[in-house]
Motif scaffolding. Structure first.
Motif, PDB file in Angstrom:
ATOM      1  N   ARG A  64       0.832  -1.205   0.000  1.00  0.00           N
ATOM      2  CA  ARG A  64       0.000   0.000   0.000  1.00  0.00           C
ATOM      3  C   ARG A  64       0.860   1.245   0.000  1.00  0.00           C
ATOM      4  O   ARG A  64       0.604   2.194  -0.750  1.00  0.00           O
TER       5      ARG A  64
ATOM      6  N   HIS B 262      -7.991 -11.577  -5.160  1.00  0.00           N
ATOM      7  CA  HIS B 262      -8.215 -10.378  -4.352  1.00  0.00           C
ATOM      8  C   HIS B 262      -9.705 -10.060  -4.234  1.00  0.00           C
ATOM      9  O   HIS B 262     -10.183  -9.677  -3.159  1.00  0.00           O
TER      10      HIS B 262
ATOM     11  N   VAL C 226     -11.340 -12.567  -1.785  1.00  0.00           N
ATOM     12  CA  VAL C 226     -10.969 -12.283  -0.399  1.00  0.00           C
ATOM     13  C   VAL C 226     -11.737 -11.071   0.125  1.00  0.00           C
ATOM     14  O   VAL C 226     -12.268 -11.087   1.248  1.00  0.00           O
ATOM     15  N   ARG C 227     -11.805 -10.029  -0.680  1.00  0.00           N
ATOM     16  CA  ARG C 227     -12.504  -8.813  -0.233  1.00  0.00           C
ATOM     17  C   ARG C 227     -13.996  -9.065  -0.052  1.00  0.00           C
ATOM     18  O   ARG C 227     -14.618  -8.490   0.849  1.00  0.00           O
TER      19      ARG C 227
ATOM     20  N   LEU D 206     -14.220 -10.842   3.325  1.00  0.00           N
ATOM     21  CA  LEU D 206     -13.956  -9.899   4.411  1.00  0.00           C
ATOM     22  C   LEU D 206     -15.176  -9.034   4.687  1.00  0.00           C
ATOM     23  O   LEU D 206     -15.543  -8.796   5.845  1.00  0.00           O
TER      24      LEU D 206
ATOM     25  N   ARG E 192     -11.692  -6.000   8.266  1.00  0.00           N
ATOM     26  CA  ARG E 192     -11.154  -4.747   7.731  1.00  0.00           C
ATOM     27  C   ARG E 192      -9.796  -5.027   7.086  1.00  0.00           C
ATOM     28  O   ARG E 192      -8.859  -5.443   7.757  1.00  0.00           O
ATOM     29  N   GLU E 193      -9.716  -4.841   5.781  1.00  0.00           N
ATOM     30  CA  GLU E 193      -8.449  -5.050   5.085  1.00  0.00           C
ATOM     31  C   GLU E 193      -7.442  -3.995   5.520  1.00  0.00           C
ATOM     32  O   GLU E 193      -7.695  -2.802   5.443  1.00  0.00           O
TER      33      GLU E 193
ATOM     34  N   ARG F  27      -3.703  -4.485   4.719  1.00  0.00           N
ATOM     35  CA  ARG F  27      -2.770  -4.427   3.602  1.00  0.00           C
ATOM     36  C   ARG F  27      -2.800  -5.725   2.825  1.00  0.00           C
ATOM     37  O   ARG F  27      -3.224  -6.756   3.332  1.00  0.00           O
ATOM     38  N   THR F  28      -2.318  -5.617   1.610  1.00  0.00           N
ATOM     39  CA  THR F  28      -2.124  -6.796   0.784  1.00  0.00           C
ATOM     40  C   THR F  28      -0.673  -6.833   0.337  1.00  0.00           C
ATOM     41  O   THR F  28      -0.080  -5.788   0.062  1.00  0.00           O
TER      42      THR F  28
ATOM     43  N   PHE G  48      -3.013 -11.429   2.319  1.00  0.00           N
ATOM     44  CA  PHE G  48      -3.798 -10.352   2.925  1.00  0.00           C
ATOM     45  C   PHE G  48      -3.546 -10.313   4.428  1.00  0.00           C
ATOM     46  O   PHE G  48      -3.286 -11.342   5.063  1.00  0.00           O
TER      47      PHE G  48
ATOM     48  N   ALA H 142      -5.753  -8.718   7.607  1.00  0.00           N
ATOM     49  CA  ALA H 142      -7.039  -8.102   7.935  1.00  0.00           C
ATOM     50  C   ALA H 142      -7.242  -8.101   9.438  1.00  0.00           C
ATOM     51  O   ALA H 142      -6.607  -8.867  10.183  1.00  0.00           O
TER      52      ALA H 142
END
Length: 444
Positions: A179, A318, A321-322, A325, A331-332, A334-335, A340, A342
């Motif tokens: 990020r 991605h 996964v989102r 979540l 709450r994400e 970072r990737t 991931f 979270a």
């Protein structure tokens, strides 16, 4: 984000600036290299740094002409230090500031010193972080950049501008933070064009303000990190020794950017220098469950599929996964390429999310592993810190293919949740004291 306004310089060039805070002292942030006053607020670490400065000052941010939101100028007419000093004065005039403290970072340091020497009546103090008096090495100045290093950096700019140029030396602690890498690359793109940054970098190499150091008469604080990879700490000591009323503080760390690393130490020194007191930053510590996942055998799969196909697989990964979540209230944070990190406010939901991810991603032909731990973390805007994060990451590294591995702490917290656990033994986690009993989770 503060409102962006414009000051008109004596030659008609418009200088973008912002004002935040209402403290009793005007503090002008003089950026190094390039900047963009609006893009800065898109990076949480920088935003928090500015907000803390504004808690004890009226903070003034600006973009030098030719960078950020200020008027562009031909590359051959980028401003000299003298012109940049006049631009700062124009901003101060626009906001009605008669006296200011200047806070210069890296290349901003020589500019602050010239302003203080030229306008001593308008300068109450100077603070320099990671600064220098001369950029290039000389027989009597060993702390500068060699011509070979300078040329290599110019070639890196020409080749890689648009990406996270210079991050390895400016914020080595963030090198693996995807990020931050993306935000840094975006900040640079919005700070200057490739041609402008090349011209600016060449011009900065010619800076040498050593002759004026003895003329500085205002209180000066010189801050420098001992492991700074851009400007050696000896350059900071040289500044402090050459300015008669200067104090030198050597800080630990190797990040060149002041808003990265131990920012509390940096901000505490600045606040105490300006106000005489050092306030403790408000803590935002909460109990949370951390979840780490990564794709098993990702390197081999990427080699088998090729770059284009692997990118498509990661995009689908991605997205799935989102989705999960969001379904389980995670709450994400970072990737990291194929993994991931979270945060959850409940351990049972975090485990169920991890188990759902194993099943959902298996349908895409992907096997993952996951690690979880519950502990106290400190929230800081969009970032999070704490030993619990390191524990969760270490646990994930011990998980097998398709396994959701959790700490004893989590197992004890979810009694009666319908989840079952298989004892996986006791482990030592690298960098974490004590032995840790781990369990593989499943749904009853």
């Amino acid at each position: 984000m503060p409102k962006t306004r414009y000051a008109r310089a004596s030659d008609g060039v418009s200088i973008a600036y912002q004002v935040i805070g209402d403290g009793p002292r005007d503090l002008v942030w003089v950026p190094g290299w390039i900047s963009n006053v609006e893009a800065a607020w898109g990076e949480p670490t920088m935003a928090r740094f500015f907000e803390r400065l504004a808690s004890f000052s009226r903070l003034i941010l600006f973009d030098k002409r030719g960078t950020g939101l200020s008027d562009s100028v031909p590359d051959a007419e980028l401003p000299s230090l003298e012109t940049r000093t006049d631009d700062v004065r124009s901003v101060c005039d626009a906001i009605g500031s008669e006296q200011v403290t200047l806070l210069g970072v890296s290349e901003g340091a020589p500019m602050c010193l010239l302003f203080a020497a030229t306008y001593p009546a308008r300068t109450t103090a100077v603070i320099l972080f990671g600064g220098y008096a001369r950029r290039l090495q000389a027989p009597d100045y060993p702390w500068g950049t060699t011509m070979e290093q300078q040329q290599a950096f110019l070639e890196e700019i020409e080749r890689d501008w648009g990406g996270p140029v210079g991050l390895d030396s400016r914020a080595p602690s963030k090198l693996r933070d995807a990020r931050f890498r993306e935000n840094w690359a975006r900040y640079l793109r919005q700070g200057a064009s490739p041609g402008a940054v090349l011209a600016l970098t060449r011009m900065n190499a010619e800076i040498d303000v050593r002759p004026i150091l003895s003329t500085i008469r205002v209180p000066t604080l010189v801050l420098h990190r001992s492991g700074d990879r851009v400007i050696p700490v000896g350059a900071g000591r040289y500044l402090a020794e050459g300015i008669s009323n200067a104090s030198f503080v050597e800080l630990t760390g190797d990040d060149h950017l002041p808003w990265i690393g131990d920012t509390d130490a940096v901000l505490g020194e600045i606040e105490e220098f300006l106000t005489g007191v050092r306030s403790r930053p408000e803590s935002n510590r909460v109990l949370a469950t951390v979840l780490f996942t990564d794709i098993v055998g990702s390197t081999q799969r990427a080699a088998e599929l090729g770059d284009a196909a692997w990118t498509d697989v990661l995009t689908a990964h991605h997205a799935r996964v989102r989705d999960e979540l969001a379904r389980f209230g995670g709450r994400e944070m970072r990737t990291t390429g194929d993994g991931f990190f979270a945060l959850f406010d409940g351990p049972a939901r975090a485990i169920r999310c991890a188990l759902a991810l194993v099943d959902a991603l298996r349908l895409l032909g992907l096997e993952i592993r996951a690690g979880l731990h519950t502990g106290e973390v400190e929230l800081a805007g969009d970032d999070v810190e704490g030993v619990a994060i390191h524990i969760g990451a270490r646990i994930a590294g011990l998980a097998g293919t398709g396994e959701v591995l959790v700490s004893r702490t989590i197992k004890d917290l979810v009694v009666g949740s319908g989840l079952t656990f298989r004892d996986r033994g006791v482990y030592m986690l690298k960098g974490v004291p004590d032995q840790w009993q781990l369990f593989a989770a499943a749904i009853n």
